[in-house]
Design a protein around this motif. Sequence first.
Motif, PDB file in Angstrom:
ATOM      1  N   ARG A   1      26.854  -6.168  -3.511  1.00 24.61           N
ATOM      2  CA  ARG A   1      26.737  -4.736  -3.783  1.00 24.61           C
ATOM      3  C   ARG A   1      26.181  -4.029  -2.545  1.00 24.61           C
ATOM      4  NH1 ARG A   1      29.113  -6.209  -7.761  1.00 24.61           N
ATOM      5  NH2 ARG A   1      28.619  -5.770  -9.963  1.00 24.61           N
ATOM      6  N   SER A   2      26.720  -2.839  -2.264  1.00 27.22           N
ATOM      7  CA  SER A   2      26.172  -1.974  -1.225  1.00 27.22           C
ATOM      8  C   SER A   2      26.068  -0.564  -1.788  1.00 27.22           C
ATOM      9  CB  SER A   2      27.058  -1.978   0.026  1.00 27.22           C
ATOM     10  OG  SER A   2      27.052  -3.247   0.649  1.00 27.22           O
ATOM     11  N   TYR A   3      25.073   0.174  -1.305  1.00 26.78           N
ATOM     12  CA  TYR A   3      24.775   1.473  -1.877  1.00 26.78           C
ATOM     13  C   TYR A   3      24.438   2.485  -0.792  1.00 26.78           C
ATOM     14  CZ  TYR A   3      23.662  -1.786  -5.712  1.00 26.78           C
ATOM     15  OH  TYR A   3      23.697  -2.797  -6.633  1.00 26.78           O
ATOM     16  N   TYR A   4      24.598   3.756  -1.139  1.00 27.65           N
ATOM     17  CA  TYR A   4      24.027   4.840  -0.366  1.00 27.65           C
ATOM     18  C   TYR A   4      22.685   5.178  -0.995  1.00 27.65           C
ATOM     19  CZ  TYR A   4      28.517   5.415   1.918  1.00 27.65           C
ATOM     20  OH  TYR A   4      29.652   5.192   2.642  1.00 27.65           O
ATOM     21  N   LEU A   5      21.691   5.432  -0.153  1.00 26.39           N
ATOM     22  CA  LEU A   5      20.333   5.702  -0.617  1.00 26.39           C
ATOM     23  C   LEU A   5      20.039   7.196  -0.548  1.00 26.39           C
ATOM     24  CD1 LEU A   5      17.617   4.488  -1.543  1.00 26.39           C
ATOM     25  CD2 LEU A   5      17.001   4.274   0.885  1.00 26.39           C
ATOM     26  N   PHE A   6      19.546   7.737  -1.654  1.00 28.12           N
ATOM     27  CA  PHE A   6      19.206   9.149  -1.738  1.00 28.12           C
ATOM     28  C   PHE A   6      17.728   9.302  -2.092  1.00 28.12           C
ATOM     29  CE2 PHE A   6      23.697   9.198  -2.045  1.00 28.12           C
ATOM     30  CZ  PHE A   6      24.154  10.485  -1.756  1.00 28.12           C
ATOM     31  N   HIS A   7      17.190  10.470  -1.792  1.00 25.46           N
ATOM     32  CA  HIS A   7      15.787  10.763  -2.062  1.00 25.46           C
ATOM     33  C   HIS A   7      15.668  12.117  -2.743  1.00 25.46           C
ATOM     34  CE1 HIS A   7      11.841  12.574  -0.958  1.00 25.46           C
ATOM     35  NE2 HIS A   7      11.402  11.375  -1.290  1.00 25.46           N
ATOM     36  N   GLY A   8      14.679  12.238  -3.625  1.00 26.42           N
ATOM     37  CA  GLY A   8      14.445  13.521  -4.273  1.00 26.42           C
ATOM     38  C   GLY A   8      13.526  13.383  -5.468  1.00 26.42           C
ATOM     39  N   ALA A   9      13.411  14.454  -6.219  1.00 25.76           N
ATOM     40  CA  ALA A   9      12.564  14.473  -7.412  1.00 25.76           C
ATOM     41  C   ALA A   9      13.289  13.816  -8.575  1.00 25.76           C
ATOM     42  CB  ALA A   9      12.191  15.908  -7.774  1.00 25.76           C
ATOM     43  N   LEU A  10      12.521  13.185  -9.454  1.00 25.33           N
ATOM     44  CA  LEU A  10      13.119  12.543 -10.623  1.00 25.33           C
ATOM     45  C   LEU A  10      13.817  13.572 -11.508  1.00 25.33           C
ATOM     46  CD1 LEU A  10      13.508   9.873 -12.100  1.00 25.33           C
ATOM     47  CD2 LEU A  10      11.319  10.272 -13.261  1.00 25.33           C
TER      48      LEU A  10
ATOM     49  N   LYS B   1       0.838  -1.185   0.000  1.00 25.85           N
ATOM     50  CA  LYS B   1       0.000   0.000   0.000  1.00 25.85           C
ATOM     51  C   LYS B   1       0.878   1.242   0.000  1.00 25.85           C
ATOM     52  CE  LYS B   1      -4.135  -1.885   2.185  1.00 25.85           C
ATOM     53  NZ  LYS B   1      -5.086  -1.772   3.319  1.00 25.85           N
ATOM     54  N   ARG B   2       0.572   2.161  -0.881  1.00 25.03           N
ATOM     55  CA  ARG B   2       1.356   3.376  -1.026  1.00 25.03           C
ATOM     56  C   ARG B   2       0.436   4.590  -0.995  1.00 25.03           C
ATOM     57  NH1 ARG B   2       6.870   3.002  -0.311  1.00 25.03           N
ATOM     58  NH2 ARG B   2       7.312   0.816  -0.672  1.00 25.03           N
ATOM     59  N   ARG B   3       0.906   5.647  -0.341  1.00 27.95           N
ATOM     60  CA  ARG B   3       0.160   6.893  -0.329  1.00 27.95           C
ATOM     61  C   ARG B   3       0.275   7.566  -1.688  1.00 27.95           C
ATOM     62  NH1 ARG B   3       1.762  11.884  -0.432  1.00 27.95           N
ATOM     63  NH2 ARG B   3       0.545  13.599   0.436  1.00 27.95           N
ATOM     64  N   LEU B   4      -0.859   7.935  -2.282  1.00 34.06           N
ATOM     65  CA  LEU B   4      -0.855   8.660  -3.537  1.00 34.06           C
ATOM     66  C   LEU B   4      -0.773  10.153  -3.252  1.00 34.06           C
ATOM     67  CD1 LEU B   4      -3.617   6.770  -5.531  1.00 34.06           C
ATOM     68  CD2 LEU B   4      -1.158   6.373  -5.491  1.00 34.06           C
ATOM     69  N   PRO B   5      -0.225  10.929  -4.187  1.00 32.92           N
ATOM     70  CA  PRO B   5      -0.131  12.367  -3.964  1.00 32.92           C
ATOM     71  C   PRO B   5      -1.514  12.978  -3.799  1.00 32.92           C
ATOM     72  CG  PRO B   5       1.113  11.697  -5.915  1.00 32.92           C
ATOM     73  CD  PRO B   5       0.291  10.525  -5.492  1.00 32.92           C
ATOM     74  N   ARG B   6      -1.652  13.894  -2.878  1.00 33.79           N
ATOM     75  CA  ARG B   6      -2.898  14.619  -2.723  1.00 33.79           C
ATOM     76  C   ARG B   6      -3.031  15.635  -3.845  1.00 33.79           C
ATOM     77  NH1 ARG B   6      -0.504  13.909   2.282  1.00 33.79           N
ATOM     78  NH2 ARG B   6      -1.795  12.991   3.914  1.00 33.79           N
ATOM     79  N   ARG B   7      -4.253  15.905  -4.207  1.00 36.81           N
ATOM     80  CA  ARG B   7      -4.492  16.783  -5.350  1.00 36.81           C
ATOM     81  C   ARG B   7      -3.900  18.165  -5.106  1.00 36.81           C
ATOM     82  NH1 ARG B   7     -10.444  17.029  -7.705  1.00 36.81           N
ATOM     83  NH2 ARG B   7      -9.777  14.884  -8.150  1.00 36.81           N
ATOM     84  N   HIS B   8      -3.902  18.617  -3.846  1.00 35.44           N
ATOM     85  CA  HIS B   8      -3.465  19.973  -3.563  1.00 35.44           C
ATOM     86  C   HIS B   8      -2.089  20.028  -2.924  1.00 35.44           C
ATOM     87  CE1 HIS B   8      -7.482  21.218  -4.660  1.00 35.44           C
ATOM     88  NE2 HIS B   8      -7.990  20.389  -3.778  1.00 35.44           N
ATOM     89  N   ASP B   9      -1.332  18.944  -3.044  1.00 34.64           N
ATOM     90  CA  ASP B   9       0.031  18.965  -2.519  1.00 34.64           C
ATOM     91  C   ASP B   9       0.839  20.037  -3.234  1.00 34.64           C
ATOM     92  OD1 ASP B   9      -0.467  16.953  -0.820  1.00 34.64           O
ATOM     93  OD2 ASP B   9       0.943  15.513  -1.684  1.00 34.64           O
ATOM     94  N   THR B  10       1.666  20.730  -2.488  1.00 32.54           N
ATOM     95  CA  THR B  10       2.653  21.623  -3.086  1.00 32.54           C
ATOM     96  C   THR B  10       4.010  21.125  -2.666  1.00 32.54           C
ATOM     97  OG1 THR B  10       2.563  23.114  -1.179  1.00 32.54           O
ATOM     98  CG2 THR B  10       1.110  23.607  -3.049  1.00 32.54           C
ATOM     99  N   VAL B  11       4.929  20.968  -3.610  1.00 27.94           N
ATOM    100  CA  VAL B  11       6.222  20.365  -3.337  1.00 27.94           C
ATOM    101  C   VAL B  11       7.343  21.283  -3.786  1.00 27.94           C
ATOM    102  CG1 VAL B  11       7.682  18.347  -3.709  1.00 27.94           C
ATOM    103  CG2 VAL B  11       5.192  18.100  -3.687  1.00 27.94           C
ATOM    104  N   THR B  12       8.274  21.525  -2.898  1.00 26.32           N
ATOM    105  CA  THR B  12       9.466  22.273  -3.242  1.00 26.32           C
ATOM    106  C   THR B  12      10.646  21.320  -3.125  1.00 26.32           C
ATOM    107  OG1 THR B  12       8.524  24.308  -2.374  1.00 26.32           O
ATOM    108  CG2 THR B  12      10.927  24.245  -2.694  1.00 26.32           C
ATOM    109  N   CYS B  13      11.348  21.046  -4.225  1.00 24.85           N
ATOM    110  CA  CYS B  13      12.390  20.041  -4.226  1.00 24.85           C
ATOM    111  C   CYS B  13      13.774  20.664  -4.414  1.00 24.85           C
ATOM    112  CB  CYS B  13      12.156  19.011  -5.330  1.00 24.85           C
ATOM    113  SG  CYS B  13      10.736  17.944  -4.999  1.00 24.85           S
ATOM    114  N   VAL B  14      14.758  20.007  -3.845  1.00 26.13           N
ATOM    115  CA  VAL B  14      16.138  20.416  -3.984  1.00 26.13           C
ATOM    116  C   VAL B  14      16.925  19.225  -4.492  1.00 26.13           C
ATOM    117  CG1 VAL B  14      15.965  22.156  -2.186  1.00 26.13           C
ATOM    118  CG2 VAL B  14      16.554  19.822  -1.564  1.00 26.13           C
TER     119      VAL B  14
END
Length: 281
Positions: free
Chosen positions: A194-203, A43-56
């Motif tokens: 294999r080992s990795y560092y995990l990052f998060h952000g916008a595509l 189960k995954r949360r879907l984006p809310r219609r009125h979400d505002t996102v500021t990405c870096v």
Amino acid sequence: MRWAGVDRLPYAPFVSYRLSRPEPCQRKNTSTPALAVDPHGEKRRLPRRHDTVTCVALTPCDDASPFRWIAQDGSPWSRLVSFGPSGFAAYARLRFVPDPAYEGQQEADADAVNDEAEQLRMVFDVLAEHTRTPRDCYFCLWEGTGDIVRPDSPVPDEDEDAAAYPELRAQPARVPKHAEPPRLPGPLVSVPHRSYYLFHGALSEAGAWSFPEGWPDQPRLDITHIAFAWPADHAWCVANDVDPHWAGIGADAAVIDRLVADPRLDVVPADPTAEQPVYLW
């Protein structure tokens, strides 16, 4: 091995390093959250219609749980790092170098080479249209890339080194302990071998790694160093291991068909369970 010559990058001695981590994506929610079951049963949360996102730029993750769906997949490691997790309707290979024309051919003898960075950007542009979470994605950086210092790697004491290796005393340019590159924050995530560092952000920020300032103080890592990339809704996965001359993509059949048909891309359908073309090392 496409990253030959990049695995160990020198860094300038006696540089002052300061940790600088941008704030992660900020969300403002104004509606009721929705849940959906992704293709892998979670189960995954879907984006809310009125979400505002500021990405870096992509930021290191403190939580390794988003990698669990890959780590616990159970596929043979060579398939996992080349194509990502099982369960997608279709798979393909994004070729950075044409497949070998004959048995025993070396990659250096290939007739042409595609621009890996450009190919990956175009693929991500297409894939951004096939996920509900293009601003909520995860990226893996292989720990063998560059002069990465692991969080659990001991830093040898200078005096102990000098005692064990007297010849080091004759090297006045030796980097002192306090000038070594800072360790990356966050845990390592792993699959066999294999080992990795995990990052998060916008595509849209794929390849814009956020590191401590001055690390590494040489050529910057870029989009070609992404080992895995996937959105939070698990709509697709891109696996770009260090060894093959291609990256694997898993997604819905219609998405794979679109990538294969795109004249800008060198994408061919693939069966992850079959033997893949390989150059002689």
